[in-house]
Design an enzyme around this catalytic site. Structure first.
Site, PDB file in Angstrom:
ATOM      1  N   HIS A 302       0.870  -1.172   0.000  1.00  0.00           N
ATOM      2  CA  HIS A 302       0.000   0.000   0.000  1.00  0.00           C
ATOM      3  C   HIS A 302       0.907   1.223   0.000  1.00  0.00           C
ATOM      4  O   HIS A 302       1.577   1.490   0.995  1.00  0.00           O
ATOM      5  CB  HIS A 302      -0.871  -0.055   1.273  1.00  0.00           C
ATOM      6  CG  HIS A 302      -1.870   1.038   1.385  1.00  0.00           C
ATOM      7  ND1 HIS A 302      -3.225   0.837   1.300  1.00  0.00           N
ATOM      8  CD2 HIS A 302      -1.723   2.358   1.587  1.00  0.00           C
ATOM      9  CE1 HIS A 302      -3.857   1.972   1.447  1.00  0.00           C
ATOM     10  NE2 HIS A 302      -2.975   2.922   1.623  1.00  0.00           N
ATOM     11  N   HIS A 345      -0.457   3.858  11.603  1.00  0.00           N
ATOM     12  CA  HIS A 345       0.390   4.974  11.203  1.00  0.00           C
ATOM     13  C   HIS A 345       0.628   5.923  12.371  1.00  0.00           C
ATOM     14  O   HIS A 345      -0.296   6.238  13.107  1.00  0.00           O
ATOM     15  CB  HIS A 345      -0.334   5.727  10.073  1.00  0.00           C
ATOM     16  CG  HIS A 345       0.496   6.719   9.347  1.00  0.00           C
ATOM     17  ND1 HIS A 345      -0.049   7.778   8.663  1.00  0.00           N
ATOM     18  CD2 HIS A 345       1.828   6.822   9.172  1.00  0.00           C
ATOM     19  CE1 HIS A 345       0.913   8.476   8.113  1.00  0.00           C
ATOM     20  NE2 HIS A 345       2.067   7.922   8.398  1.00  0.00           N
ATOM     21  N   GLU A 351      -2.910  15.381  10.265  1.00  0.00           N
ATOM     22  CA  GLU A 351      -3.874  15.001   9.238  1.00  0.00           C
ATOM     23  C   GLU A 351      -5.295  15.415   9.637  1.00  0.00           C
ATOM     24  O   GLU A 351      -5.866  14.867  10.577  1.00  0.00           O
ATOM     25  CB  GLU A 351      -3.844  13.489   9.011  1.00  0.00           C
ATOM     26  CG  GLU A 351      -2.451  12.931   8.703  1.00  0.00           C
ATOM     27  CD  GLU A 351      -2.462  11.408   8.578  1.00  0.00           C
ATOM     28  OE1 GLU A 351      -3.547  10.811   8.471  1.00  0.00           O
ATOM     29  OE2 GLU A 351      -1.372  10.822   8.605  1.00  0.00           O
ATOM     30  N   TYR A 360     -15.644   5.513   3.919  1.00  0.00           N
ATOM     31  CA  TYR A 360     -14.179   5.444   3.899  1.00  0.00           C
ATOM     32  C   TYR A 360     -13.744   4.045   4.332  1.00  0.00           C
ATOM     33  O   TYR A 360     -14.239   3.517   5.323  1.00  0.00           O
ATOM     34  CB  TYR A 360     -13.612   6.509   4.831  1.00  0.00           C
ATOM     35  CG  TYR A 360     -12.111   6.545   4.880  1.00  0.00           C
ATOM     36  CD1 TYR A 360     -11.373   6.804   3.724  1.00  0.00           C
ATOM     37  CD2 TYR A 360     -11.433   6.326   6.068  1.00  0.00           C
ATOM     38  CE1 TYR A 360      -9.985   6.823   3.765  1.00  0.00           C
ATOM     39  CE2 TYR A 360     -10.047   6.351   6.120  1.00  0.00           C
ATOM     40  CZ  TYR A 360      -9.326   6.604   4.959  1.00  0.00           C
ATOM     41  OH  TYR A 360      -7.969   6.625   5.002  1.00  0.00           O
ATOM     42  N   HIS A 375      -6.079  13.547  13.092  1.00  0.00           N
ATOM     43  CA  HIS A 375      -4.993  12.722  13.599  1.00  0.00           C
ATOM     44  C   HIS A 375      -3.759  13.608  13.616  1.00  0.00           C
ATOM     45  O   HIS A 375      -3.106  13.821  12.603  1.00  0.00           O
ATOM     46  CB  HIS A 375      -4.820  11.474  12.728  1.00  0.00           C
ATOM     47  CG  HIS A 375      -6.053  10.622  12.685  1.00  0.00           C
ATOM     48  ND1 HIS A 375      -6.548  10.055  11.539  1.00  0.00           N
ATOM     49  CD2 HIS A 375      -6.920  10.275  13.672  1.00  0.00           C
ATOM     50  CE1 HIS A 375      -7.656   9.377  11.826  1.00  0.00           C
ATOM     51  NE2 HIS A 375      -7.903   9.508  13.110  1.00  0.00           N
ATOM     52  N   HIS A 381      -2.991   6.199  14.423  1.00  0.00           N
ATOM     53  CA  HIS A 381      -4.330   5.963  13.880  1.00  0.00           C
ATOM     54  C   HIS A 381      -4.248   4.803  12.898  1.00  0.00           C
ATOM     55  O   HIS A 381      -3.160   4.344  12.564  1.00  0.00           O
ATOM     56  CB  HIS A 381      -4.873   7.232  13.207  1.00  0.00           C
ATOM     57  CG  HIS A 381      -3.912   7.861  12.257  1.00  0.00           C
ATOM     58  ND1 HIS A 381      -2.892   8.690  12.667  1.00  0.00           N
ATOM     59  CD2 HIS A 381      -3.770   7.763  10.914  1.00  0.00           C
ATOM     60  CE1 HIS A 381      -2.193   9.085  11.621  1.00  0.00           C
ATOM     61  NE2 HIS A 381      -2.686   8.535  10.547  1.00  0.00           N
TER      62      HIS A 381
HETATM   63 FE   LIG Z   1      -2.105   8.808   8.490  1.00  0.00          FE
END
Ligand SMILES: [Fe+2]
Length: 447
Positions: A302, A345, A351, A360, A375, A381
């Site tokens: 990803h 992450h 963010e 989502y 975030h 997160h």
């Molecule tokens: Fe992120």
């Protein structure tokens, strides 16, 4: 049109009643009356039609050529006539960095959509700041707002000296009547109004709601593509800048100025949206996010979400954006032996995320169109237990991720939550609990 339809429009550009010029950062030229633009010079002794010539500088005179931005405006009255004895006015819920009006425990935050009010509010009155970052008067950072508009701006125009405004339309269309011409936009589109450009916002059909990023720093530009090459992501030809159009109106009009974090009002006996012709590369524009051509994982893994960057506001440090506008558009998910949703992450960048339409993939519940998640710097997160489980066990056939469009304002500066956002009834007090159900699956005897 109500909610955003994220269906792409047809293979050719739909006819529109509004005329635009295509391209990003071009040296455009446009005139609403023939011959209003002087030929071969910027500042003739006398302009055609009795117009005044005025330069609007979006960069210092001495900025390098690739970052130098200015336009020449030929207008009925010069801007000095529109500015005057401003009087302070109430800022409502609009806040500007630095803003430390409340201390919030550092944690991941999420908000439901703010409902449209029953009373009449214009785009400016309906601006609600959720976060601020950096310092507006140091020309660094941003504010993230939600806007609600149930009324057109009546006999008003607005100009923001603190930053460039990027509007993300989520519900309802808006018409931006600007000094440079008229832009109409619908949900799924963004509109960028450069710092210092006067405009009026009108509803098109019904109330409008969306997000706004007030960019105190470097003007938004297209990101480098690197090895991707000359095409894909946001293509320059899909950015649309309006043609010149002007108001020669003697209707009394208030000009509202945002400067230094405060709002001021000046009463005029005419419209300040009086530019008959202009040329240059400093101008508002719109872009349909559904035209974004995503590039992504074709075999496994990803990639970082930076591959979905639409626009970037650069800082002095290469690769460290003042703000990136990143989107999560419709696309195919095809990676083999891969955990396909966004990975867990921890990020030095902060963010701010919004959902324009659909669902989502990392958060199938609780993050709904019109909502927001935050975030912040170094706050972890990632997928909730439901999406972790689903993504860890599902058959990895090609899946079209349809019907969803999310975006992120990602900034190098930690985002301070405003008192309004902290105390908002839309704040989800249980958001941090969404990861509580993640189980310890570690077994040293099992590979
Ligand atoms: Fe992120």
């Amino acid at each position: 049109m109500d909610d955003a339809s994220i269906e792409r429009s047809g293979p050719t550009r739909a006819a529109t009643a509004i005329a635009y010029m295509a391209g990003f950062g071009n040296q455009f030229e446009t005139e609403a009356l023939p011959g209003a633009l002087p030929l071969g010079r910027n500042s003739p002794q006398r302009c055609a039609y009795g117009l005044y010539a005025e330069q609007m500088s979006g960069s210092p005179f001495t900025a390098p050529r690739n970052a130098n931005e200015r336009s020449w405006l030929y207008r009925i009255r010069p801007s000095v006539k529109h500015f005057g004895r401003f009087k302070p006015m109430d800022c409502g819920l609009w806040r500007t960095a630095p803003c430390r009006e409340v201390e919030v425990v550092p944690e991941q935050l999420r908000w439901d959509p703010v409902p449209l009010p029953s009373e009449r509010v214009s785009l400016i009155e309906g601006m609600r700041t959720l976060t601020t970052a950096g310092d507006a008067q140091a020309l660094a950072g941003m504010a993230a707002h939600v806007f609600l508009a149930t009324s057109s701006m009546q006999d008003e125009a607005f100009v923001d000296a603190d930053g460039e405004l990027l509007f993300v339309l989520q519900q309802g269309g808006l018409r931006f009547v600007t000094e440079f011409g008229v832009i109409e936009a619908e949900p799924g589109e963004i509109v960028v109004v450069p710092r210092g450009v006067k405009f009026r916002a009108e509803l098109i059909e019904g109330p409008a709601r969306g997000y706004a990023c007030e960019n105190y720093g470097g003007k938004f530009t297209l990101p480098e593509r690197g090895p991707i090459g000359a095409n894909c992501l946001a293509n320059a030809r899909d950015f649309l800048t309006p043609v010149a159009s002007f108001e020669d109106s003697d209707r009394p009009t208030s000009l509202i100025l945002k400067w230094g974090g405060s709002l001021y009002r000046n009463q005029l006996a005419w419209s300040p949206l009086d530019v008959v012709a202009w040329h240059g590369n400093y101008a508002p524009y719109k872009y349909d996010l559904r035209r974004f051509a995503p590039v992504g994982a074709l075999l496994y893994d990803h990639p970082d979400p930076s591959i979905f960057t639409v626009l970037t506001s650069p800082s002095e440090t290469p690769g460290t954006a003042n703000i990136d506008l990143v989107i999560f558009p419709e696309r195919w998910s095809v990676a083999e032996n891969t955990f396909r949703p966004p990975w867990y992450h921890v990020n030095i960048m902060s963010e701010f995320m919004g959902l324009i339409a659909g669902v989502y993939d990392a958060k199938p519940h609780g993050f709904v169109p019109g909502g927001v998640s935050l975030h912040n710097c170094m706050l972890p997160h990632g997928p909730d237990p439901e999406s972790f489980e689903q993504a860890s066990t599902s058959e990895l056939k090609p899946v079209r991720m349809s019907g969803s469009l999310a975006f992120m304002f990602e900034t190098r500066f930690p985002q301070r939550v405003t008192a309004y956002a902290a105390g908002s009834p839309q704040r989800q007090s249980d958001y941090v609990d969404c990861w509580r159900g993640l189980k310890k699956a570690f077994d040293p005897k099992r590979r």
